[in-house]
Write an enzyme that holds these catalytic residues in place. Sequence first.
Site, PDB file in Angstrom:
ATOM      1  N   TYR A 159       7.924  21.053 -27.694  1.00  0.00           N
ATOM      2  CA  TYR A 159       6.696  21.849 -28.371  1.00  0.00           C
ATOM      3  C   TYR A 159       5.337  21.011 -28.364  1.00  0.00           C
ATOM      4  O   TYR A 159       4.299  21.512 -28.196  1.00  0.00           O
ATOM      5  CB  TYR A 159       6.923  21.531 -29.844  1.00  0.00           C
ATOM      6  CG  TYR A 159       6.128  22.175 -30.998  1.00  0.00           C
ATOM      7  CD1 TYR A 159       5.682  22.822 -31.144  1.00  0.00           C
ATOM      8  CD2 TYR A 159       5.335  20.987 -31.649  1.00  0.00           C
ATOM      9  CE1 TYR A 159       4.775  23.917 -31.747  1.00  0.00           C
ATOM     10  CE2 TYR A 159       4.210  21.470 -32.683  1.00  0.00           C
ATOM     11  CZ  TYR A 159       4.365  22.978 -32.572  1.00  0.00           C
ATOM     12  OH  TYR A 159       3.644  23.365 -33.032  1.00  0.00           O
ATOM     13  N   LYS A 214       2.225  22.938 -26.587  1.00  0.00           N
ATOM     14  CA  LYS A 214       1.130  23.262 -27.120  1.00  0.00           C
ATOM     15  C   LYS A 214      -0.055  22.726 -26.910  1.00  0.00           C
ATOM     16  O   LYS A 214      -1.094  22.665 -26.223  1.00  0.00           O
ATOM     17  CB  LYS A 214       1.394  22.376 -29.049  1.00  0.00           C
ATOM     18  CG  LYS A 214       2.658  23.088 -29.755  1.00  0.00           C
ATOM     19  CD  LYS A 214       1.848  25.104 -29.960  1.00  0.00           C
ATOM     20  CE  LYS A 214       0.374  24.316 -30.739  1.00  0.00           C
ATOM     21  NZ  LYS A 214       0.324  26.015 -31.134  1.00  0.00           N
TER      22      LYS A 214
END
Length: 331
Positions: free
Chosen positions: A141, A145
């Site tokens: 994640y 990002k």
Amino acid sequence: MVRHLLVTGATGGLGAALVRAARARGHDVVATGRSADKARALEALGARFVPADLAEAGDLAPLVAGVESVIHAAALSASWGAREAFVRANVTATARLLDAARAAGCRRFVFISSPSIFASFRDRENIGIDAAPADPPLNDYARTKLAAERMVLAADSADMACCAIRPRALVGPGDRVILPKLAELAMRRRMPLPGGGHARVEFTDLRDAAEAIMLAEDRAPDIGGIAINISGGRPVAVRDVAVRLAAALGTNSELVTLPVPLARSIAVVAEGWGRLTRSAAEPVLTRYTLATLACSQSFDMAPAERLLGFRPRHDALETLLAEAAQWKAKR
């Protein structure tokens, strides 16, 4: 000035708060997301809902037609999952939306990034606007990002101002991440606290996050190419959060200190087993979750005030506790 906005990820807690904040400013809003079940609530706020999967093959031109500003909040936000899923949702979708927005003549693009890029096994207090991210990121994640954020900032130009906002630990109505995880811990007979719970954390009320993002949209031409950290600005010890949350939930968990080296070993083994077995279920403990609970992380809010005129107006911990009390009442 009233503008025509596209808000992605509008069916999430932050997305709904953004639609509400944008409509309060008088903007015309197109709201998109993959959950058509929540369309009626968004339309009741005055938005036009268009269901879409931004990473799916297909033309995004109709979605951005006539749009002056894009607020891209859609993401796969989780601490565990298949790497391909994170790449698809967080990188591929962002790249496709950037291209479509540029081709449509959009003038502003605000990307909702994440302070997960700073998560590491050391205390990081008063993180500044130019602080380096963790190297390497602790999970897919954070990794995706960061990649998407860099892509957006690199796309900044005189034709389309691109900036990013990194809101920390969002709490409030629609929160499907923070409260559920903390409540799960608080409901256990024994609640393990890495390092005794002395690390300090910051939460952000969804309403404050939406306000900061709308300020960024308004000032995008002046902050193009910049990523700004956002939080509630009130660091609190993990142990204090645990005690107050248990009280709000009516639980009587025994707080147990978990040595960080031991916890880290558990997380490494749990993650390794999860990958070996290709388990979709999140391990009992991950390195990322451990880092957020065992190591302090807080932000220097001066850049947000200077560049956006933003000051948090809500006590995010009180918001979390109020949501916990409501969650308890519904059980």
